[in-house]
Design a protein around this motif. Structure first.
Motif, PDB file in Angstrom:
ATOM      1  N   ILE A  55       2.063  11.918   4.250  1.00 56.72           N
ATOM      2  CA  ILE A  55       2.720  12.626   3.147  1.00 56.72           C
ATOM      3  C   ILE A  55       1.840  12.618   1.899  1.00 56.72           C
ATOM      4  O   ILE A  55       1.674  13.636   1.217  1.00 56.72           O
ATOM      5  N   PHE A  56       1.253  11.455   1.613  1.00 54.27           N
ATOM      6  CA  PHE A  56       0.380  11.373   0.438  1.00 54.27           C
ATOM      7  C   PHE A  56      -0.823  12.303   0.568  1.00 54.27           C
ATOM      8  O   PHE A  56      -1.146  13.053  -0.367  1.00 54.27           O
ATOM      9  N   LEU A  57      -1.501  12.259   1.707  1.00 52.68           N
ATOM     10  CA  LEU A  57      -2.689  13.089   1.883  1.00 52.68           C
ATOM     11  C   LEU A  57      -2.338  14.573   1.841  1.00 52.68           C
ATOM     12  O   LEU A  57      -3.088  15.383   1.282  1.00 52.68           O
ATOM     13  N   ALA A  58      -1.188  14.939   2.416  1.00 50.99           N
ATOM     14  CA  ALA A  58      -0.760  16.344   2.371  1.00 50.99           C
ATOM     15  C   ALA A  58      -0.477  16.773   0.935  1.00 50.99           C
ATOM     16  O   ALA A  58      -0.902  17.857   0.499  1.00 50.99           O
ATOM     17  N   GLY A  59       0.230  15.932   0.184  1.00 48.02           N
ATOM     18  CA  GLY A  59       0.520  16.251  -1.212  1.00 48.02           C
ATOM     19  C   GLY A  59      -0.733  16.314  -2.059  1.00 48.02           C
ATOM     20  O   GLY A  59      -0.897  17.212  -2.897  1.00 48.02           O
ATOM     21  N   PHE A  60      -1.642  15.378  -1.838  1.00 48.82           N
ATOM     22  CA  PHE A  60      -2.896  15.362  -2.590  1.00 48.82           C
ATOM     23  C   PHE A  60      -3.729  16.603  -2.279  1.00 48.82           C
ATOM     24  O   PHE A  60      -4.358  17.188  -3.167  1.00 48.82           O
ATOM     25  N   LEU A  61      -3.737  17.009  -1.013  1.00 49.32           N
ATOM     26  CA  LEU A  61      -4.479  18.213  -0.628  1.00 49.32           C
ATOM     27  C   LEU A  61      -3.885  19.459  -1.277  1.00 49.32           C
ATOM     28  O   LEU A  61      -4.623  20.355  -1.712  1.00 49.32           O
ATOM     29  N   VAL A 101       0.836  -1.201   0.000  1.00 51.29           N
ATOM     30  CA  VAL A 101       0.000   0.000   0.000  1.00 51.29           C
ATOM     31  C   VAL A 101       0.875   1.257   0.000  1.00 51.29           C
ATOM     32  O   VAL A 101       0.534   2.262  -0.640  1.00 51.29           O
ATOM     33  N   MET A 102       2.008   1.213   0.694  1.00 50.54           N
ATOM     34  CA  MET A 102       2.919   2.359   0.674  1.00 50.54           C
ATOM     35  C   MET A 102       3.440   2.604  -0.742  1.00 50.54           C
ATOM     36  O   MET A 102       3.576   3.761  -1.174  1.00 50.54           O
ATOM     37  N   GLN A 103       3.710   1.538  -1.474  1.00 49.35           N
ATOM     38  CA  GLN A 103       4.123   1.692  -2.865  1.00 49.35           C
ATOM     39  C   GLN A 103       3.011   2.340  -3.686  1.00 49.35           C
ATOM     40  O   GLN A 103       3.266   3.232  -4.509  1.00 49.35           O
ATOM     41  N   LEU A 104       1.778   1.905  -3.455  1.00 48.94           N
ATOM     42  CA  LEU A 104       0.634   2.503  -4.143  1.00 48.94           C
ATOM     43  C   LEU A 104       0.545   4.000  -3.866  1.00 48.94           C
ATOM     44  O   LEU A 104       0.333   4.809  -4.783  1.00 48.94           O
ATOM     45  N   LEU A 105       0.718   4.383  -2.616  1.00 49.08           N
ATOM     46  CA  LEU A 105       0.585   5.788  -2.240  1.00 49.08           C
ATOM     47  C   LEU A 105       1.691   6.638  -2.868  1.00 49.08           C
ATOM     48  O   LEU A 105       1.439   7.761  -3.306  1.00 49.08           O
ATOM     49  N   CYS A 106       2.896   6.107  -2.917  1.00 55.52           N
ATOM     50  CA  CYS A 106       3.999   6.851  -3.529  1.00 55.52           C
ATOM     51  C   CYS A 106       3.735   7.098  -5.008  1.00 55.52           C
ATOM     52  O   CYS A 106       3.909   8.225  -5.512  1.00 55.52           O
ATOM     53  N   LEU A 153       6.576  17.898  -6.116  1.00 56.05           N
ATOM     54  CA  LEU A 153       5.730  16.836  -5.558  1.00 56.05           C
ATOM     55  C   LEU A 153       6.141  15.467  -6.091  1.00 56.05           C
ATOM     56  O   LEU A 153       6.073  14.469  -5.366  1.00 56.05           O
ATOM     57  N   ALA A 154       6.570  15.420  -7.354  1.00 57.75           N
ATOM     58  CA  ALA A 154       7.119  14.162  -7.882  1.00 57.75           C
ATOM     59  C   ALA A 154       8.378  13.775  -7.115  1.00 57.75           C
ATOM     60  O   ALA A 154       8.608  12.586  -6.829  1.00 57.75           O
ATOM     61  N   GLY A 155       9.190  14.770  -6.756  1.00 54.31           N
ATOM     62  CA  GLY A 155      10.383  14.506  -5.959  1.00 54.31           C
ATOM     63  C   GLY A 155      10.053  14.000  -4.571  1.00 54.31           C
ATOM     64  O   GLY A 155      10.728  13.105  -4.039  1.00 54.31           O
ATOM     65  N   VAL A 156       9.023  14.559  -3.959  1.00 51.21           N
ATOM     66  CA  VAL A 156       8.580  14.081  -2.647  1.00 51.21           C
ATOM     67  C   VAL A 156       8.142  12.618  -2.743  1.00 51.21           C
ATOM     68  O   VAL A 156       8.450  11.796  -1.871  1.00 51.21           O
ATOM     69  N   ALA A 157       7.424  12.283  -3.819  1.00 47.70           N
ATOM     70  CA  ALA A 157       6.989  10.893  -4.014  1.00 47.70           C
ATOM     71  C   ALA A 157       8.184   9.960  -4.175  1.00 47.70           C
ATOM     72  O   ALA A 157       8.229   8.868  -3.572  1.00 47.70           O
ATOM     73  N   GLY A 158       9.172  10.368  -4.980  1.00 42.42           N
ATOM     74  CA  GLY A 158      10.359   9.535  -5.163  1.00 42.42           C
ATOM     75  C   GLY A 158      11.169   9.400  -3.898  1.00 42.42           C
ATOM     76  O   GLY A 158      11.683   8.313  -3.582  1.00 42.42           O
ATOM     77  N   SER A 159      11.300  10.480  -3.128  1.00 33.96           N
ATOM     78  CA  SER A 159      12.032  10.435  -1.858  1.00 33.96           C
ATOM     79  C   SER A 159      11.347   9.503  -0.865  1.00 33.96           C
ATOM     80  O   SER A 159      12.006   8.728  -0.157  1.00 33.96           O
ATOM     81  N   SER A 194       9.258  -0.186  11.966  1.00 32.48           N
ATOM     82  CA  SER A 194       8.016  -0.921  12.202  1.00 32.48           C
ATOM     83  C   SER A 194       7.030  -0.584  11.092  1.00 32.48           C
ATOM     84  O   SER A 194       6.935   0.586  10.676  1.00 32.48           O
ATOM     85  N   PRO A 195       6.277  -1.570  10.602  1.00 34.98           N
ATOM     86  CA  PRO A 195       5.412  -1.343   9.427  1.00 34.98           C
ATOM     87  C   PRO A 195       4.358  -0.257   9.625  1.00 34.98           C
ATOM     88  O   PRO A 195       4.207   0.614   8.767  1.00 34.98           O
ATOM     89  N   LEU A 196       3.627  -0.290  10.731  1.00 36.02           N
ATOM     90  CA  LEU A 196       2.516   0.644  10.891  1.00 36.02           C
ATOM     91  C   LEU A 196       2.954   2.098  11.051  1.00 36.02           C
ATOM     92  O   LEU A 196       2.388   2.984  10.394  1.00 36.02           O
ATOM     93  N   PRO A 197       3.942   2.409  11.913  1.00 31.39           N
ATOM     94  CA  PRO A 197       4.388   3.809  11.969  1.00 31.39           C
ATOM     95  C   PRO A 197       4.884   4.322  10.614  1.00 31.39           C
ATOM     96  O   PRO A 197       4.594   5.459  10.230  1.00 31.39           O
ATOM     97  N   MET A 198       5.616   3.468   9.895  1.00 31.87           N
ATOM     98  CA  MET A 198       6.094   3.872   8.579  1.00 31.87           C
ATOM     99  C   MET A 198       4.934   4.084   7.624  1.00 31.87           C
ATOM    100  O   MET A 198       4.925   5.033   6.823  1.00 31.87           O
ATOM    101  N   TYR A 199       3.942   3.217   7.700  1.00 28.81           N
ATOM    102  CA  TYR A 199       2.798   3.347   6.793  1.00 28.81           C
ATOM    103  C   TYR A 199       2.067   4.665   7.007  1.00 28.81           C
ATOM    104  O   TYR A 199       1.767   5.381   6.038  1.00 28.81           O
ATOM    105  N   TYR A 200       1.770   4.988   8.245  1.00 28.05           N
ATOM    106  CA  TYR A 200       0.995   6.205   8.496  1.00 28.05           C
ATOM    107  C   TYR A 200       1.827   7.459   8.236  1.00 28.05           C
ATOM    108  O   TYR A 200       1.270   8.529   7.937  1.00 28.05           O
ATOM    109  N   PHE A 201       3.125   7.351   8.325  1.00 27.20           N
ATOM    110  CA  PHE A 201       4.008   8.442   7.912  1.00 27.20           C
ATOM    111  C   PHE A 201       3.866   8.680   6.407  1.00 27.20           C
ATOM    112  O   PHE A 201       3.697   9.821   5.949  1.00 27.20           O
ATOM    113  N   VAL A 202       3.897   7.612   5.628  1.00 22.76           N
ATOM    114  CA  VAL A 202       3.730   7.723   4.176  1.00 22.76           C
ATOM    115  C   VAL A 202       2.322   8.204   3.843  1.00 22.76           C
ATOM    116  O   VAL A 202       2.137   9.033   2.939  1.00 22.76           O
ATOM    117  N   ALA A 203       1.316   7.700   4.563  1.00 29.99           N
ATOM    118  CA  ALA A 203      -0.066   8.109   4.313  1.00 29.99           C
ATOM    119  C   ALA A 203      -0.245   9.607   4.550  1.00 29.99           C
ATOM    120  O   ALA A 203      -0.941  10.295   3.789  1.00 29.99           O
TER     121      ALA A 203
END
Length: 335
Positions: free
Chosen positions: A188-194, A56-61, A239-245, A177-186
């Protein structure tokens, strides 16, 4: 016997009806956007309970990458063949900042975004001097220079890529840990999408759409078209750079694949399948492409054949993309 309506009454009724139709369509669009926002946030929040978090993190990126690209092609009318340069270049910068300089992952991602914005300013300043296919080919040529640098510079690791990028910690949370990393990525995605959503619905976004529809008319109205194009290009690149990072932090790896021209082709494919010029279309397109690549990985290179066939079908039957066609059938705009 009823009295026939006067011509003035008929004109008034026609005017009221003509005004009511756009208002009704606008109301439907706002309701649809609200529903899609709720579905998007719910899917992002609860996806780890159903799917593997790394997937899912890959999907969000890639969804953020596609949305950033759509801001340029879908709402400004500029086709870039070199967006992989910002995606992959920022991944290398982020990885170097975190691994060698020892900075936190959030600063590494911001550093990658700043690098992509600076690179976008340079590339955009050169590319916007031309239009159409010439613009696209300039972005491709400059992106190939970035790919060559990623191959030759010592800190990138060459063909082996930049490996062992640490995830580190954020506000005391272990991102290994998977969950903290996931919600960190989530987040970033929601902020970028907004940011993209607000840009599209701002006066600046309306000018970009005017440029896309009729650039000469936008110039005649006094707008500095080149300046608006450049700002849109820099914002899309950052924003593309943020996604790649973010992807580099997730997989702890930055490779030449991220900066290859094929990555630029994939993000174009995601945008077209989901719906170019729609808000939520690139998200849907990225989900479709990444899911196919993930679950059809066992068939090897044939997965590209399957994706190509889906693309042909989409172009022939869903010219507006998945979300665009659904919006057309439901008579909804701006989704």
């Amino acid at each position: 016997m009823t009295k026939p309506a006067s011509s003035h009454q008929t004109l008034d009724q026609a005017g009221e009806f003509a005004e009511s139709v756009p208002h009704e369509k606008l109301a439907r669009s706002r309701a649809a956007q609200a529903v899609l926002w709720v579905l998007l946030i719910a899917a992002v929040l609860f996806a780890p309970a159903v799917l593997y978090p790394v997937f899912v993190m890959q999907l969000l990126c890639f969804a953020l990458f596609a949305c950033a690209f759509n801001l340029l092609i879908g709402f400004t009318g500029l086709l870039s063949f070199g967006h992989a340069a910002f995606f992959g270049g920022a991944a290398y910068i982020c990885g170097h900042v975190v691994k060698v300089w020892g900075l936190p992952p959030l600063l590494g991602i911001l550093g990658g975004g700043v690098f992509a914005a600076a690179l976008g300013y340079v590339v955009g300043s050169l590319a916007i001097r031309r239009q159409g296919i010439y613009f696209a080919m300039i972005t491709l040529a400059l992106a190939q220079i970035v790919y060559f640098l990623a191959l030759q510079l010592p800190f990138t690791g060459g063909e082996n890529g930049l490996q062992g990028i640490p995830r580190g910690t954020l506000f005391g949370l272990d991102l290994n840990s998977p969950l903290p990393m996931y919600y960190f990525v989530a987040a970033i995605f929601l902020a970028g999408f907004l940011i993209i959503y607000r840009t599209i619905h701002s006066p600046f976004g309306q000018v970009l759409q005017a440029i896309r529809e009729n650039e000469p008319r936008a110039r005649s109205l006094g707008y500095n078209v080149d300046r608006f194009k450049l700002i849109a290009f820099v914002l899309s690149a950052s924003l593309a750079g943020v996604a790649g990072s973010t992807k580099a932090i997730v997989f702890q790896f930055a490779s030449l694949t991220d900066a290859h021209w094929q990555m630029s082709g994939e993000v174009i494919l995601m945008t077209l399948i989901g719906g170019m010029g729609t808000i939520f279309g690139p998200v849907v397109g990225s989900v479709v492409i990444i899911t196919l690549q993930h679950y059809l990985a066992d068939i090897g290179s044939w997965v590209q054949v399957v994706i190509g066939a889906i693309f042909i079908v989409s172009v022939l039957l869903f010219r507006r993309g998945i979300v665009g066609e659904l919006a057309r059938m439901l008579k909804i705009s701006s989704v």
